[in-house]
Design an enzyme around this catalytic site. Structure first.
Site, PDB file in Angstrom:
ATOM      1  N   TYR A  25       6.989   4.607   6.193  1.00  0.00           N
ATOM      2  CA  TYR A  25       5.999   5.686   6.205  1.00  0.00           C
ATOM      3  C   TYR A  25       4.613   5.052   6.043  1.00  0.00           C
ATOM      4  O   TYR A  25       3.833   5.406   5.173  1.00  0.00           O
ATOM      5  CB  TYR A  25       6.294   6.685   5.084  1.00  0.00           C
ATOM      6  N   GLY A  26       4.350   4.062   6.922  1.00  0.00           N
ATOM      7  CA  GLY A  26       3.053   3.392   6.890  1.00  0.00           C
ATOM      8  C   GLY A  26       2.212   3.882   8.056  1.00  0.00           C
ATOM      9  O   GLY A  26       2.149   5.079   8.337  1.00  0.00           O
ATOM     10  N   GLN A  28       2.454   3.595  11.545  1.00  0.00           N
ATOM     11  CA  GLN A  28       3.152   4.364  12.586  1.00  0.00           C
ATOM     12  C   GLN A  28       4.141   5.361  11.980  1.00  0.00           C
ATOM     13  O   GLN A  28       4.302   6.467  12.488  1.00  0.00           O
ATOM     14  CB  GLN A  28       3.903   3.432  13.550  1.00  0.00           C
ATOM     15  N   ASP A  83       7.514  -5.647  11.233  1.00  0.00           N
ATOM     16  CA  ASP A  83       8.460  -6.376  12.087  1.00  0.00           C
ATOM     17  C   ASP A  83       9.265  -7.408  11.296  1.00  0.00           C
ATOM     18  O   ASP A  83      10.466  -7.550  11.504  1.00  0.00           O
ATOM     19  CB  ASP A  83       7.698  -7.062  13.233  1.00  0.00           C
ATOM     20  N   MET A  84       8.593  -8.114  10.408  1.00  0.00           N
ATOM     21  CA  MET A  84       9.261  -9.193   9.684  1.00  0.00           C
ATOM     22  C   MET A  84      10.258  -8.672   8.642  1.00  0.00           C
ATOM     23  O   MET A  84      11.076  -9.435   8.140  1.00  0.00           O
ATOM     24  CB  MET A  84       8.227 -10.096   9.010  1.00  0.00           C
ATOM     25  N   GLN A  86      12.283  -6.036   9.294  1.00  0.00           N
ATOM     26  CA  GLN A  86      13.313  -5.238   9.967  1.00  0.00           C
ATOM     27  C   GLN A  86      14.703  -5.876   9.943  1.00  0.00           C
ATOM     28  O   GLN A  86      15.711  -5.195   9.747  1.00  0.00           O
ATOM     29  CB  GLN A  86      12.874  -4.926  11.406  1.00  0.00           C
ATOM     30  N   HIS A 108       8.131  -1.719  18.798  1.00  0.00           N
ATOM     31  CA  HIS A 108       7.685  -3.030  19.293  1.00  0.00           C
ATOM     32  C   HIS A 108       8.954  -3.836  19.512  1.00  0.00           C
ATOM     33  O   HIS A 108       9.923  -3.690  18.753  1.00  0.00           O
ATOM     34  CB  HIS A 108       6.770  -3.673  18.240  1.00  0.00           C
ATOM     35  N   GLU A 195      -2.819  -9.919  21.696  1.00  0.00           N
ATOM     36  CA  GLU A 195      -3.467  -9.913  20.376  1.00  0.00           C
ATOM     37  C   GLU A 195      -3.964 -11.308  19.993  1.00  0.00           C
ATOM     38  O   GLU A 195      -4.987 -11.444  19.327  1.00  0.00           O
ATOM     39  CB  GLU A 195      -2.581  -9.277  19.298  1.00  0.00           C
TER      40      GLU A 195
HETATM   41  P1  NDP Z   1       3.338  -0.794   8.216  1.00  0.00           P
HETATM   42  O1  NDP Z   1       2.973  -2.155   7.716  1.00  0.00           O
HETATM   43  O2  NDP Z   1       2.291   0.254   8.168  1.00  0.00           O
HETATM   44  O3  NDP Z   1       4.653  -0.300   7.413  1.00  0.00           O
HETATM   45  C1  NDP Z   1       4.575   0.049   6.119  1.00  0.00           C
HETATM   46  C2  NDP Z   1       5.819   0.803   5.736  1.00  0.00           C
HETATM   47  O4  NDP Z   1       6.932  -0.092   5.650  1.00  0.00           O
HETATM   48  C3  NDP Z   1       5.661   1.440   4.386  1.00  0.00           C
HETATM   49  O5  NDP Z   1       6.423   2.625   4.331  1.00  0.00           O
HETATM   50  C4  NDP Z   1       6.240   0.381   3.460  1.00  0.00           C
HETATM   51  O6  NDP Z   1       6.731   0.944   2.269  1.00  0.00           O
HETATM   52  C5  NDP Z   1       7.379  -0.163   4.289  1.00  0.00           C
HETATM   53  N1  NDP Z   1       7.659  -1.554   3.982  1.00  0.00           N
HETATM   54  C6  NDP Z   1       6.776  -2.555   3.744  1.00  0.00           C
HETATM   55  N2  NDP Z   1       7.413  -3.712   3.504  1.00  0.00           N
HETATM   56  C7  NDP Z   1       8.733  -3.436   3.574  1.00  0.00           C
HETATM   57  C8  NDP Z   1       9.896  -4.213   3.385  1.00  0.00           C
HETATM   58  N3  NDP Z   1       9.840  -5.525   3.095  1.00  0.00           N
HETATM   59  N4  NDP Z   1      11.091  -3.597   3.537  1.00  0.00           N
HETATM   60  C9  NDP Z   1      11.159  -2.275   3.836  1.00  0.00           C
HETATM   61  N5  NDP Z   1      10.081  -1.481   3.992  1.00  0.00           N
HETATM   62  C10 NDP Z   1       8.888  -2.061   3.870  1.00  0.00           C
HETATM   63  O7  NDP Z   1       3.985  -0.936   9.657  1.00  0.00           O
HETATM   64  P2  NDP Z   1       3.335  -0.521  11.068  1.00  0.00           P
HETATM   65  O8  NDP Z   1       3.327   0.968  11.172  1.00  0.00           O
HETATM   66  O9  NDP Z   1       2.092  -1.303  11.298  1.00  0.00           O
HETATM   67  O10 NDP Z   1       4.437  -1.123  12.050  1.00  0.00           O
HETATM   68  C11 NDP Z   1       5.700  -0.506  12.221  1.00  0.00           C
HETATM   69  C12 NDP Z   1       6.218  -0.871  13.600  1.00  0.00           C
HETATM   70  O11 NDP Z   1       5.345  -0.318  14.583  1.00  0.00           O
HETATM   71  C13 NDP Z   1       6.241  -2.374  13.871  1.00  0.00           C
HETATM   72  O12 NDP Z   1       7.350  -2.640  14.682  1.00  0.00           O
HETATM   73  C14 NDP Z   1       4.954  -2.611  14.647  1.00  0.00           C
HETATM   74  O13 NDP Z   1       4.987  -3.741  15.486  1.00  0.00           O
HETATM   75  C15 NDP Z   1       4.910  -1.331  15.465  1.00  0.00           C
HETATM   76  N6  NDP Z   1       3.581  -0.971  15.964  1.00  0.00           N
HETATM   77  C16 NDP Z   1       2.522  -0.904  15.097  1.00  0.00           C
HETATM   78  C17 NDP Z   1       1.285  -0.540  15.547  1.00  0.00           C
HETATM   79  C18 NDP Z   1       0.142  -0.370  14.590  1.00  0.00           C
HETATM   80  O14 NDP Z   1      -0.940  -0.046  15.064  1.00  0.00           O
HETATM   81  N7  NDP Z   1       0.262  -0.540  13.296  1.00  0.00           N
HETATM   82  C19 NDP Z   1       1.030  -0.272  16.983  1.00  0.00           C
HETATM   83  C20 NDP Z   1       2.232  -0.262  17.788  1.00  0.00           C
HETATM   84  C21 NDP Z   1       3.455  -0.640  17.285  1.00  0.00           C
HETATM   85  P3  NDP Z   1       5.941   0.781   0.873  1.00  0.00           P
HETATM   86  O15 NDP Z   1       4.732   1.652   0.927  1.00  0.00           O
HETATM   87  O16 NDP Z   1       6.918   1.208  -0.128  1.00  0.00           O
HETATM   88  O17 NDP Z   1       5.549  -0.685   0.810  1.00  0.00           O
HETATM   89 MG    MG Z   2      -0.521  -4.408  20.544  1.00  0.00          MG
HETATM   90 MG    MG Z   3       1.261  -6.413  18.053  1.00  0.00          MG
END
Ligand code: NDP
Ligand code: MG
Ligand code: MG
Length: 332
Positions: A25-26, A28, A83-84, A86, A108, A195
């Site tokens: 819930y970050g 995306q 990604d790292m 997953q 992704h 990127e």
């Molecule tokens: P975020 O870094 O925003 O994800 C954060 C979320 O993941 C939070 O809910 C966090 O929970 C949880 N989290 C963090 N670390 C861990 C962990 N070690 N294990 C389990 N959960 C964890 O991710 P994005 O939204 O940036 O990216 C998600 C996907 O979307 C990726 O595959 C990325 O490549 C893809 N993507 C992202 C884009 C972007 O603009 N950001 C664009 C297009 C694709 P908590 O708050 O509890 O830490």
């Molecule tokens: Mg990109």
């Molecule tokens: Mg990228």
């Protein structure tokens, strides 16, 4: 010519009534969960811990569950954690618990393309990759629009993987713009090459080198910052709206002539050769291996480079000046 899908090509029905688990819930995750919910889909959010995102979800009226609980019920599992992270979550909390035949969905292609996750042959595996940050995906959706996306299918057991990918694309608003069909390989490689060579790597270092050049020549850092870094936004906005030719029509003839001739000398065959080398390291997997190793060590190189950046002259000067520039920006 690329295949482009819009609203008329997509239909929510292949996923209506299915339980869709959004993991994360970050950036995306929040946008997808809220957009899919508001589009009438049946979503649950799965999280690893009761941290920041847990609180945020509750504030949004979404009641998250622990990853394993969300996974247990799910027909569709969407990976929206970094990604790292997953692979570990997949191996420990998804694979041993998920129902047979669930759909595995990504934003992704990294984990699938570089084989960090090897999905069972019984699952449909597909991707919807928004071409913009999560908060924009949410904001555009709420204003009736959408951020464009790429879709790709890695495994199609049911025969309807593409239809389901388009259903999610529609649910998050992407088909209101347009959705281009691609492959996991093309999305992953172009994303990383883009990127590194331009969006995050190339542009940052070009701006920093331009700033340093001006300051070393004795010009005031504040004037140098506006010229070499801050004005970039206006140029990029023009390119975004009107293309590079359109941008050229908005600058002076002197800027056009100087830019066209000197730009070619700067970005020469040597730079292009280095871009090709970066691309090669993405394509043969050596960048992915390097990054996985760095991540597993706790990201020391990334942390120290970020620290150097934060302490650089351009960032110090910029912090004060950006406030000035923002103050002049019209309110809406
Ligand atoms: P975020 O870094 O925003 O994800 C954060 C979320 O993941 C939070 O809910 C966090 O929970 C949880 N989290 C963090 N670390 C861990 C962990 N070690 N294990 C389990 N959960 C964890 O991710 P994005 O939204 O940036 O990216 C998600 C996907 O979307 C990726 O595959 C990325 O490549 C893809 N993507 C992202 C884009 C972007 O603009 N950001 C664009 C297009 C694709 P908590 O708050 O509890 O830490
Ligand atoms: Mg990109
Ligand atoms: Mg990228």
């Amino acid at each position: 010519m690329a295949k482009i899908y819009t609203e008329k090509d997509a239909d929510l029905s292949p996923l209506l009534g299915k339980k869709i688990a959004v993991l994360g819930y970050g950036s995306q995750g929040r946008a997808w969960a809220l957009n899919l919910r508001d589009s009438g889909m049946n979503i649950i959010v799965g999280l690893e811990r009761k941290g920041e995102s847990w609180k945020r979800a509750e504030q949004d009226g979404i009641f998250p569950q622990l990853t394993e609980d969300a996974v247990r019920e799910a027909d569709v599992i969407i990976f929206l954690i970094p990604d790292m992270a997953q692979r570990t979550v997949y191996l420990e909390k998804v694979k041993p618990i998920m129902k047979s035949g669930v759909d595995l969905v990504f934003a992704h292609g990294f984990n699938i393309h570089y084989k960090l996750i090897e999905p069972p042959l019984t699952s449909d595996v597909y991707m919807i990759a928004p071409k913009g940050p999560g908060p924009t995906v949410r904001e555009y959706y709420m204003r009736g629009g959408g951020v464009p996306a790429l879709v790709a299918v890695h495994q199609d057991v049911s025969g309807s993987a593409l239809k389901k990918a388009l259903a999610i694309a529609k649910g998050i608003g992407a088909t209101r713009a347009g959705v281009i069909e691609t492959t996991f390989k093309e999305e992953t490689e172009t994303d990383l090459i883009g990127e590194q060579t331009v969006l995050v790597g190339g542009i940052s270092e070009l701006l920093r080198a331009a700033f340093t050049n001006l300051v070393e020549l004795g010009y005031q850092p504040e004037v140098s910052y506006f010229e070499a870094i801050n004005e970039m936004k206006m140029i990029v906005d023009l390119i975004y709206e009107k293309g590079i030719t359109g941008m050229m029509t908005a600058v002076s003839d002197t800027a056009k002539y100087g830019g066209l001739t000197v730009g070619k000398k700067l970005i020469d065959d040597n730079v292009k050769r280095k871009m090709r080398e970066a691309a090669q390291r993405v394509r043969d997997g050596s960048f992915a291996n390097e990054w996985i190793e760095e991540y597993n060590k706790g990201m020391p190189t990334m942390k120290s480079m970020l620290e150097d950046l934060k302490n650089s002259k351009e960032e110090q000067v910029g912090a004060a000046l950006r406030e000035l520039a923002l103050r002049g920006k019209p309110k809406s």
